[in-house]
Enzyme design. Structure first.
Site, PDB file in Angstrom:
ATOM      1  N   TYR A  14      30.695  33.172  37.236  1.00  0.00           N
ATOM      2  CA  TYR A  14      30.273  34.353  38.003  1.00  0.00           C
ATOM      3  C   TYR A  14      31.272  35.483  37.803  1.00  0.00           C
ATOM      4  O   TYR A  14      32.474  35.304  37.960  1.00  0.00           O
ATOM      5  CB  TYR A  14      30.174  33.990  39.496  1.00  0.00           C
ATOM      6  N   ASP A 194      35.831  42.556  36.521  1.00  0.00           N
ATOM      7  CA  ASP A 194      35.722  41.536  35.477  1.00  0.00           C
ATOM      8  C   ASP A 194      36.993  40.678  35.398  1.00  0.00           C
ATOM      9  O   ASP A 194      38.092  41.180  35.644  1.00  0.00           O
ATOM     10  CB  ASP A 194      35.507  42.267  34.136  1.00  0.00           C
ATOM     11  N   SER A 195      36.819  39.418  35.044  1.00  0.00           N
ATOM     12  CA  SER A 195      37.929  38.466  34.850  1.00  0.00           C
ATOM     13  C   SER A 195      38.839  38.351  36.066  1.00  0.00           C
ATOM     14  O   SER A 195      40.048  38.120  35.938  1.00  0.00           O
ATOM     15  CB  SER A 195      38.768  38.850  33.614  1.00  0.00           C
ATOM     16  N   ARG A 196      38.288  38.582  37.236  1.00  0.00           N
ATOM     17  CA  ARG A 196      39.040  38.494  38.499  1.00  0.00           C
ATOM     18  C   ARG A 196      40.165  39.539  38.600  1.00  0.00           C
ATOM     19  O   ARG A 196      41.090  39.388  39.397  1.00  0.00           O
ATOM     20  CB  ARG A 196      39.638  37.094  38.723  1.00  0.00           C
ATOM     21  N   LEU A 197      40.065  40.595  37.771  1.00  0.00           N
ATOM     22  CA  LEU A 197      41.091  41.648  37.828  1.00  0.00           C
ATOM     23  C   LEU A 197      40.586  42.759  38.764  1.00  0.00           C
ATOM     24  O   LEU A 197      40.323  43.900  38.354  1.00  0.00           O
ATOM     25  CB  LEU A 197      41.385  42.174  36.416  1.00  0.00           C
TER      26      LEU A 197
END
Ligand SMILES: Cc1cc2nc3c(=O)[nH]c(=O)nc-3n(C[C@H](O)[C@H](O)[C@H](O)COP(=O)(O)O)c2cc1C
Length: 219
Positions: A14, A194-197
């Site tokens: 996700y 995005d990418s947990r950033l």
């Protein structure tokens, strides 16, 4: 249900890719920014929020969902029972509280930390009168969060209050029921990326009289 196997509720795949939040676009006033995001939130109950309080001296934390009912230039107002509920007992020992909003569709979270202050009776009464008659009778009838013997106990209390108030008479706000305003000392705006950033911009101040300072936090 077999719990031998590890349960995975959130697939790692996700991603949060739809929006961003940066220092240039965020409003200078966090209340204005909150209002903007609140209006944009298209979740089913955008005003639902996790309200956490603390019981001293143990420091035991307790959370529950409540509904945000008002926002002004001082703070966030919620309504509840302040006589018997757990939150009311916490309020007597510690004025710090937090609210956490989650707006899934736009991948946003807002965290509010601050100090609770009771709103005056007049304001509570004004809001109380907007509630349906059944909910007003309910507020009078429910010893919120107290142990009761059975559902029947509650129904009996409602019945006797319904008879007491009659079909059309006034039902005023009980003294033990009303609004609490959370005066924020910190308001964090979290935008999934995005990418947990993720983007995290947080307004902080030492007390109500101080200007807000804006910080970016690492995700
Ligand atoms: C969607 C939703 C909205 C709720 N709104 C309120 C509310 O506005 N005020 C309130 O006192 N309780 C509300 N509740 C019930 C609380 O979660 C909680 O059960 C109750 O306030 C007693 O909590 P306490 O004993 O920890 O103080 C709501 C629950 C849900 C699920």
């Amino acid at each position: 249900m077999n719990l031998d196997k590890k349960l995975i509720y959130a697939p790692e795949t996700y991603q949060y890719t739809d929006h961003a939040l940066n220092e240039e676009e965020i409003e200078k006033d966090p209340f204005v920014q909150f209002n903007k995001w609140f209006k944009e939130a298209d979740d089913e109950i955008p005003e639902s929020t996790t309200f956490s309080t603390v019981r001293l001296p143990e420091g035991r934390v307790s959370s529950r969902i409540v509904l945000l009912k008002e926002l002004d230039t001082e703070g966030f107002v919620i309504y509840s029972n302040w006589g018997t509920s757990k939150k009311s007992k916490d309020f007597e020992t510690c004025k710090y509280a937090s609210l956490t909003f989650f707006w899934k569709k736009l991948q946003r979270q807002v965290r509010v930390e601050g100090i609770m202050r009771k709103v005056d009776y007049k304001q509570s009464e004004e809001y109380f009168q907007t509630r349906p008659r059944g909910s007003r009778i309910g507020a009078w009838s429910s010893p919120q969060s107290q142990v009761i013997e059975s559902r029947q106990v509650l129904e009996d209390l409602v019945k006797s209050n319904t008879e007491k108030f009659g079909d059309n008479g006034d039902i005023q706000c009980p003294e033990f029921w009303g609004g609490i305003k959370i005066i924020p000392l910190e308001i964090e705006f979290w935008q999934g990326r995005d990418s947990r950033l993720h983007d995290r911009l947080t307004f902080v101040r030492d007390d109500e009289s101080q200007p807000w300072k804006l910080n970016r936090l690492a995700p």
